[in-house]
Design a protein around this motif. Structure first.
Motif, PDB file in Angstrom:
ATOM      1  N   ASN A   8       0.843  -1.185   0.000  1.00 14.34           N
ATOM      2  CA  ASN A   8       0.000   0.000   0.000  1.00 14.34           C
ATOM      3  C   ASN A   8       0.889   1.249   0.000  1.00 14.34           C
ATOM      4  OD1 ASN A   8      -1.741   2.090   0.668  1.00 14.34           O
ATOM      5  ND2 ASN A   8      -2.918   0.870   2.111  1.00 14.34           N
ATOM      6  N   PRO A   9       0.607   2.220  -0.883  1.00 10.66           N
ATOM      7  CA  PRO A   9       1.438   3.439  -0.914  1.00 10.66           C
ATOM      8  C   PRO A   9       1.492   4.151   0.431  1.00 10.66           C
ATOM      9  CG  PRO A   9       0.042   3.369  -2.847  1.00 10.66           C
ATOM     10  CD  PRO A   9      -0.374   2.219  -1.951  1.00 10.66           C
ATOM     11  N   SER A  10       0.413   4.089   1.187  1.00  7.89           N
ATOM     12  CA  SER A  10       0.402   4.719   2.500  1.00  7.89           C
ATOM     13  C   SER A  10       1.408   4.042   3.423  1.00  7.89           C
ATOM     14  CB  SER A  10      -0.998   4.639   3.105  1.00  7.89           C
ATOM     15  OG  SER A  10      -0.990   5.186   4.403  1.00  7.89           O
ATOM     16  N   ASN A  11       1.486   2.704   3.351  1.00  7.16           N
ATOM     17  CA  ASN A  11       2.466   1.971   4.157  1.00  7.16           C
ATOM     18  C   ASN A  11       3.891   2.287   3.720  1.00  7.16           C
ATOM     19  OD1 ASN A  11       0.494   0.785   5.682  1.00  7.16           O
ATOM     20  ND2 ASN A  11       0.497  -1.140   4.544  1.00  7.16           N
ATOM     21  N   GLN A  12       4.090   2.460   2.419  1.00  4.61           N
ATOM     22  CA  GLN A  12       5.422   2.813   1.918  1.00  4.61           C
ATOM     23  C   GLN A  12       5.837   4.172   2.464  1.00  4.61           C
ATOM     24  OE1 GLN A  12       4.987   2.568  -2.353  1.00  4.61           O
ATOM     25  NE2 GLN A  12       6.191   0.676  -2.424  1.00  4.61           N
ATOM     26  N   ASN A  13       4.899   5.110   2.463  1.00 10.33           N
ATOM     27  CA  ASN A  13       5.192   6.455   2.963  1.00 10.33           C
ATOM     28  C   ASN A  13       5.502   6.403   4.459  1.00 10.33           C
ATOM     29  OD1 ASN A  13       5.520   9.238   2.627  1.00 10.33           O
ATOM     30  ND2 ASN A  13       3.444   9.646   3.317  1.00 10.33           N
ATOM     31  N   ASP A  15       6.678   3.827   6.118  1.00  4.87           N
ATOM     32  CA  ASP A  15       7.984   3.184   6.255  1.00  4.87           C
ATOM     33  C   ASP A  15       9.102   4.159   5.943  1.00  4.87           C
ATOM     34  OD1 ASP A  15       6.777   0.823   6.972  1.00  4.87           O
ATOM     35  OD2 ASP A  15       7.013  -0.114   4.996  1.00  4.87           O
ATOM     36  N   TYR A  16       8.919   4.949   4.887  1.00  2.00           N
ATOM     37  CA  TYR A  16       9.934   5.935   4.513  1.00  2.00           C
ATOM     38  C   TYR A  16      10.116   6.951   5.640  1.00  2.00           C
ATOM     39  CZ  TYR A  16      12.183   9.917   2.362  1.00  2.00           C
ATOM     40  OH  TYR A  16      13.029  10.962   2.106  1.00  2.00           O
ATOM     41  N   LEU A  17       9.012   7.434   6.201  1.00  2.00           N
ATOM     42  CA  LEU A  17       9.100   8.416   7.283  1.00  2.00           C
ATOM     43  C   LEU A  17       9.791   7.824   8.507  1.00  2.00           C
ATOM     44  CD1 LEU A  17       5.624  10.200   7.070  1.00  2.00           C
ATOM     45  CD2 LEU A  17       7.859  11.128   6.468  1.00  2.00           C
ATOM     46  N   LYS A  18       9.456   6.584   8.837  1.00  5.54           N
ATOM     47  CA  LYS A  18      10.092   5.934   9.987  1.00  5.54           C
ATOM     48  C   LYS A  18      11.583   5.758   9.763  1.00  5.54           C
ATOM     49  CE  LYS A  18       6.011   3.455  11.589  1.00  5.54           C
ATOM     50  NZ  LYS A  18       5.353   2.148  11.699  1.00  5.54           N
ATOM     51  N   ARG A  19      11.971   5.325   8.556  1.00  7.61           N
ATOM     52  CA  ARG A  19      13.400   5.158   8.260  1.00  7.61           C
ATOM     53  C   ARG A  19      14.115   6.502   8.282  1.00  7.61           C
ATOM     54  NH1 ARG A  19      11.432   1.855   4.175  1.00  7.61           N
ATOM     55  NH2 ARG A  19      12.042   3.394   2.620  1.00  7.61           N
ATOM     56  N   SER A  20      13.447   7.511   7.721  1.00  7.03           N
ATOM     57  CA  SER A  20      14.036   8.844   7.688  1.00  7.03           C
ATOM     58  C   SER A  20      14.229   9.389   9.100  1.00  7.03           C
ATOM     59  CB  SER A  20      13.137   9.780   6.878  1.00  7.03           C
ATOM     60  OG  SER A  20      13.651  11.085   6.863  1.00  7.03           O
ATOM     61  N   GLN A  21      13.228   9.225   9.937  1.00  2.00           N
ATOM     62  CA  GLN A  21      13.341   9.691  11.326  1.00  2.00           C
ATOM     63  C   GLN A  21      14.405   8.909  12.086  1.00  2.00           C
ATOM     64  OE1 GLN A  21       9.296   9.335  12.679  1.00  2.00           O
ATOM     65  NE2 GLN A  21       8.775  11.426  12.073  1.00  2.00           N
ATOM     66  N   ALA A  22      14.477   7.605  11.855  1.00  2.87           N
ATOM     67  CA  ALA A  22      15.494   6.792  12.519  1.00  2.87           C
ATOM     68  C   ALA A  22      16.892   7.226  12.084  1.00  2.87           C
ATOM     69  CB  ALA A  22      15.271   5.308  12.206  1.00  2.87           C
ATOM     70  N   GLU A  23      17.058   7.535  10.808  1.00  2.00           N
ATOM     71  CA  GLU A  23      18.362   7.988  10.306  1.00  2.00           C
ATOM     72  C   GLU A  23      18.726   9.350  10.896  1.00  2.00           C
ATOM     73  OE1 GLU A  23      21.973   8.148   8.208  1.00  2.00           O
ATOM     74  OE2 GLU A  23      20.685   6.516   8.853  1.00  2.00           O
ATOM     75  N   MET A  24      17.750  10.252  10.983  1.00  5.72           N
ATOM     76  CA  MET A  24      18.021  11.561  11.586  1.00  5.72           C
ATOM     77  C   MET A  24      18.401  11.402  13.053  1.00  5.72           C
ATOM     78  SD  MET A  24      15.455  14.404   9.980  1.00  5.72           S
ATOM     79  CE  MET A  24      13.939  13.510  10.156  1.00  5.72           C
ATOM     80  N   GLN A  25      17.714  10.512  13.758  1.00  6.95           N
ATOM     81  CA  GLN A  25      18.020  10.266  15.171  1.00  6.95           C
ATOM     82  C   GLN A  25      19.430   9.690  15.307  1.00  6.95           C
ATOM     83  OE1 GLN A  25      16.279  11.123  17.808  1.00  6.95           O
ATOM     84  NE2 GLN A  25      17.581  10.151  19.327  1.00  6.95           N
ATOM     85  N   ARG A  26      19.796   8.751  14.427  1.00  2.00           N
ATOM     86  CA  ARG A  26      21.129   8.163  14.456  1.00  2.00           C
ATOM     87  C   ARG A  26      22.189   9.229  14.224  1.00  2.00           C
ATOM     88  NH1 ARG A  26      25.150   6.970  11.475  1.00  2.00           N
ATOM     89  NH2 ARG A  26      24.176   7.707   9.576  1.00  2.00           N
TER      90      ARG A  26
END
Length: 67
Positions: A8-13, A15-26
């Protein structure tokens, strides 16, 4: 059966936001660690410079007194 290779495109978005936030936190944590290490090094440099300045003053005073 259909091949569900495209989520689902919503799930992809999400997932992208979660990965992006995790990378910023790292990166944030990594930069905080680096800042802490640099502050420790700067403290040591300042202490050495202060000590060297005192030695230079003592040497100058000694040379003025005994010459």
């Amino acid at each position: 059966m259909k091949n569900q290779s495209s989520p689902n495109p919503s799930n992809q978005n999400d997932d992208y936001l979660k990965r992006s936030q995790a990378e910023m936190q790292r990166r944030f944590v990594d930069l905080q660690f680096k800042r802490s290490e640099l502050e420790k090094q700067l403290k040591i440099v300042n202490e050495v410079l202060f000590s060297l300045g005192r030695e230079m003053e003592q040497h100058f005073s000694y040379n003025q007194f005994y010459k």
